[in-house]
Design a protein around this motif. Structure first.
Motif, PDB file in Angstrom:
ATOM      1  N   THR A 121       0.838  -1.190   0.000  1.00  8.95           N
ATOM      2  CA  THR A 121       0.000   0.000   0.000  1.00  8.95           C
ATOM      3  C   THR A 121       0.877   1.245   0.000  1.00  8.95           C
ATOM      4  OG1 THR A 121      -1.677  -1.178   1.282  1.00  8.95           O
ATOM      5  CG2 THR A 121      -1.820   1.224   1.258  1.00  8.95           C
ATOM      6  N   SER A 167       0.279   4.843   0.941  1.00 14.37           N
ATOM      7  CA  SER A 167      -0.783   5.559   1.658  1.00 14.37           C
ATOM      8  C   SER A 167      -0.870   7.028   1.280  1.00 14.37           C
ATOM      9  CB  SER A 167      -0.563   5.444   3.171  1.00 14.37           C
ATOM     10  OG  SER A 167      -0.578   4.091   3.547  1.00 14.37           O
ATOM     11  N   THR A 168       0.081   7.515   0.531  1.00 16.99           N
ATOM     12  CA  THR A 168       0.097   8.920   0.137  1.00 16.99           C
ATOM     13  C   THR A 168       0.131   8.998  -1.385  1.00 16.99           C
ATOM     14  OG1 THR A 168       2.504   8.860   0.286  1.00 16.99           O
ATOM     15  CG2 THR A 168       1.323   9.659   2.224  1.00 16.99           C
TER      16      THR A 168
END
Length: 134
Positions: free
Chosen positions: A52, A54-55
């Protein structure tokens, strides 16, 4: 097959099993402003890796599957991609909101291209070796 996420500018391994900013024993890291985390399934079983970011991605990245050892003819790679949105995105292919039908159409087109490109005796091996960049 081993999954790697590569920085296309510096060619650094961002995500890898043994080498990389994010790896088996360091599953969470920040790279060029991106918070990246990965989880893996059983080491001895089939690879089931979830990564992942996340940003917002800050650089172009390439996802690569490398052959670790042995025959790749029985290897299966399934890629599932999800994202929330794209901001400040120029009008270009891949910039529209996710469309499952379009994704399916593109995948089928790619599969047909691979089959036609490697439709010679031994072509499966050459196709997989080319795909795995080995």
């Amino acid at each position: 097959l081993a999954l790697k996420l590569i920085d296309t500018v510096s060619h650094a391994v961002v995500v890898g099993d043994i080498v990389g900013v994010v790896k088996r024993y360091s599953p969470i890291a920040t790279y060029k402003g991106m918070l990246i985390s990965c989880e893996s399934g059983e080491i001895d079983g089939p690879l089931n890796k979830t990564c992942t970011i996340s940003t917002r991605t800050t650089i172009p990245l390439v996802l690569r599957f490398d052959r670790i050892e042995g025959d790749v003819r029985n290897s299966v790679a399934t890629l599932q991609l999800t994202y929330d949105s794209i901001s400040n995105c120029p009008e270009s292919l891949g910039c529209a909101p996710y469309d499952p039908a379009q994704a399916c159409q593109q995948t089928v087109a790619w599969s047909h291209w691979m089959q036609s490109k490697y439709a010679v005796s031994g072509g499966e091996r050459q196709g997989w070796l080319g795909f795995a960049d080995r």
